[in-house]
Design a protein around this motif. Structure first.
Motif, PDB file in Angstrom:
ATOM      1  N   UNK A   5       0.592  -1.641  -0.267  1.00  0.00           N
ATOM      2  CA  UNK A   5       0.326   0.679  -0.017  1.00  0.00           C
ATOM      3  C   UNK A   5       0.623   1.476  -0.011  1.00  0.00           C
ATOM      4  N   UNK A   6      -0.044   2.678  -0.432  1.00  0.00           N
ATOM      5  CA  UNK A   6       1.480   3.303  -0.012  1.00  0.00           C
ATOM      6  C   UNK A   6       1.029   4.427   0.974  1.00  0.00           C
ATOM      7  N   UNK A   7       1.922   4.329   2.156  1.00  0.00           N
ATOM      8  CA  UNK A   7       2.309   5.352   2.651  1.00  0.00           C
ATOM      9  C   UNK A   7       2.919   6.826   2.351  1.00  0.00           C
ATOM     10  N   UNK A   8       2.359   7.339   2.924  1.00  0.00           N
ATOM     11  CA  UNK A   8       2.661   9.161   3.573  1.00  0.00           C
ATOM     12  C   UNK A   8       3.083   9.786   4.199  1.00  0.00           C
ATOM     13  N   UNK A   9       3.669  10.591   4.427  1.00  0.00           N
ATOM     14  CA  UNK A   9       4.278  10.946   5.974  1.00  0.00           C
ATOM     15  C   UNK A   9       4.246  12.574   5.650  1.00  0.00           C
ATOM     16  N   UNK A  10       2.985  13.712   6.303  1.00  0.00           N
ATOM     17  CA  UNK A  10       3.203  14.559   6.230  1.00  0.00           C
ATOM     18  C   UNK A  10       4.187  15.383   7.585  1.00  0.00           C
ATOM     19  N   UNK A  11       4.630  15.244   8.314  1.00  0.00           N
ATOM     20  CA  UNK A  11       4.295  15.355   9.513  1.00  0.00           C
ATOM     21  C   UNK A  11       3.704  15.719  10.450  1.00  0.00           C
ATOM     22  N   UNK A  12       3.519  15.959  11.393  1.00  0.00           N
ATOM     23  CA  UNK A  12       2.164  15.663  12.483  1.00  0.00           C
ATOM     24  C   UNK A  12       0.650  16.863  12.442  1.00  0.00           C
ATOM     25  N   UNK A  13       1.655  18.393  11.278  1.00  0.00           N
ATOM     26  CA  UNK A  13      -0.190  19.080  10.702  1.00  0.00           C
ATOM     27  C   UNK A  13      -0.517  18.134   9.898  1.00  0.00           C
ATOM     28  N   UNK A  14       0.790  17.746   8.749  1.00  0.00           N
ATOM     29  CA  UNK A  14      -0.302  17.284   7.649  1.00  0.00           C
ATOM     30  C   UNK A  14      -0.815  16.112   7.326  1.00  0.00           C
ATOM     31  N   UNK A  15      -0.798  15.177   8.643  1.00  0.00           N
ATOM     32  CA  UNK A  15      -0.946  14.253   8.269  1.00  0.00           C
ATOM     33  C   UNK A  15      -2.071  14.520   9.078  1.00  0.00           C
ATOM     34  N   UNK A  16      -2.330  15.098   9.995  1.00  0.00           N
ATOM     35  CA  UNK A  16      -3.588  15.449  11.315  1.00  0.00           C
ATOM     36  C   UNK A  16      -4.815  15.782  10.253  1.00  0.00           C
ATOM     37  N   UNK A  17      -4.355  17.081   9.404  1.00  0.00           N
ATOM     38  CA  UNK A  17      -4.978  17.468   7.926  1.00  0.00           C
ATOM     39  C   UNK A  17      -5.581  15.517   7.725  1.00  0.00           C
ATOM     40  N   UNK A  18      -4.957  15.268   6.866  1.00  0.00           N
ATOM     41  CA  UNK A  18      -5.272  13.928   6.187  1.00  0.00           C
ATOM     42  C   UNK A  18      -6.589  12.777   6.853  1.00  0.00           C
ATOM     43  N   UNK A  19      -5.730  12.950   7.743  1.00  0.00           N
ATOM     44  CA  UNK A  19      -6.169  12.157   8.761  1.00  0.00           C
ATOM     45  C   UNK A  19      -7.954  12.336   8.406  1.00  0.00           C
ATOM     46  N   UNK A  20      -8.075  14.200   9.378  1.00  0.00           N
ATOM     47  CA  UNK A  20      -9.295  14.141   8.644  1.00  0.00           C
ATOM     48  C   UNK A  20     -10.142  13.891   7.607  1.00  0.00           C
ATOM     49  N   UNK A  21      -9.148  14.018   6.441  1.00  0.00           N
ATOM     50  CA  UNK A  21      -9.727  13.354   5.260  1.00  0.00           C
ATOM     51  C   UNK A  21     -10.446  12.489   4.854  1.00  0.00           C
ATOM     52  N   UNK A  22      -9.393  11.486   5.695  1.00  0.00           N
ATOM     53  CA  UNK A  22     -10.078   9.946   5.409  1.00  0.00           C
ATOM     54  C   UNK A  22      -8.595   8.915   4.866  1.00  0.00           C
ATOM     55  N   UNK A  23      -7.456   9.312   5.710  1.00  0.00           N
ATOM     56  CA  UNK A  23      -5.988   8.457   5.623  1.00  0.00           C
ATOM     57  C   UNK A  23      -5.944   7.661   7.141  1.00  0.00           C
ATOM     58  N   UNK A  24      -6.169   7.025   6.675  1.00  0.00           N
ATOM     59  CA  UNK A  24      -5.666   5.839   7.492  1.00  0.00           C
ATOM     60  C   UNK A  24      -4.364   5.286   8.701  1.00  0.00           C
ATOM     61  N   UNK A  25      -4.387   4.586   9.626  1.00  0.00           N
ATOM     62  CA  UNK A  25      -2.367   4.772  10.451  1.00  0.00           C
ATOM     63  C   UNK A  25      -2.080   3.199   9.080  1.00  0.00           C
ATOM     64  N   UNK A  26      -3.266   2.005   8.834  1.00  0.00           N
ATOM     65  CA  UNK A  26      -2.403   1.409   8.368  1.00  0.00           C
ATOM     66  C   UNK A  26      -3.633   0.305   7.459  1.00  0.00           C
ATOM     67  N   UNK A  27      -3.937  -0.083   7.157  1.00  0.00           N
ATOM     68  CA  UNK A  27      -4.925  -0.649   6.210  1.00  0.00           C
ATOM     69  C   UNK A  27      -5.645  -1.401   7.358  1.00  0.00           C
TER      70      UNK A  27
END
Length: 173
Positions: free
Chosen positions: A80-102
């Motif tokens: 799967x595609x994993x990304x890391x945009x720092x704590x703040x960037x990842x918080x935004x992506x979590x809100x938009x539906x990203x998950x920590x693992x499949x």
């Protein structure tokens, strides 16, 4: 003064960031304004191709937040595609539906649809068997998704092994 969040979102969807550095800054900015983003906007962003993912090709592809995972995973990095945009960037992506693992459902779906690709990516049956063990552990959850469970019954994704005992002649040599 910041522009209206709706304008910012329209610009993000129309012109997604092209690299990790730009995405980190942009997603960090949106993270600072999470309180202004409506639930309807979250749905739109979750389905928009705004997350840059580097691949072996020189061209960057963009995924939806729902189709990428945050951080890294030694078990699933190749699949799967994993990304890391720092704590703040990842918080935004979590809100938009990203998950920590499949999820187990996502693993089972991939195993059913593309078993040969999954086996090839995992480079051997030991890691593939680990995925199958995880699916077996979560079988009650998988049975709740009736369509997926039907697909699992039809799909040829299980591995079989056969242990052959050595004959007496071969054991002595």
């Amino acid at each position: 003064m910041d522009p209206p969040i709706s304008e910012c979102m329209q610009k993000l969807v129309a012109e997604p960031p092209e690299n990790k550095q730009a995405a980190t800054a942009l997603f960090g900015y949106f993270s600072s304004r999470l309180g202004e983003i409506s639930q309807q906007a979250v749905v739109v962003l979750g389905e928009s191709h705004i997350v840059p993912v580097s691949s072996s090709k020189p061209q960057v592809r963009h995924l939806t937040p729902k189709h990428c995972y945050l951080g890294s995973s030694s078990a699933y990095n190749e699949i799967f595609d994993f990304v890391d945009f720092g704590m703040e960037g990842n918080a935004f992506l979590l809100k938009c539906g990203s998950k920590n693992e499949p999820t187990t459902i996502e693993l089972a779906t991939l195993a059913c649809r593309e078993p040969a690709r999954l086996l090839g990516i995992l480079q051997g049956y030991d890691k593939y068997l680990d995925v199958l063990r995880k699916l077996a552990d979560e079988l009650p959850q998988l049975k709740r998704d009736k369509e997926l469970f039907k697909q699992m019954k039809r799909s040829k994704f299980l591995l079989g092994t056969k242990v052959i005992a050595a004959s007496k002649e071969n054991r002595n040599s």
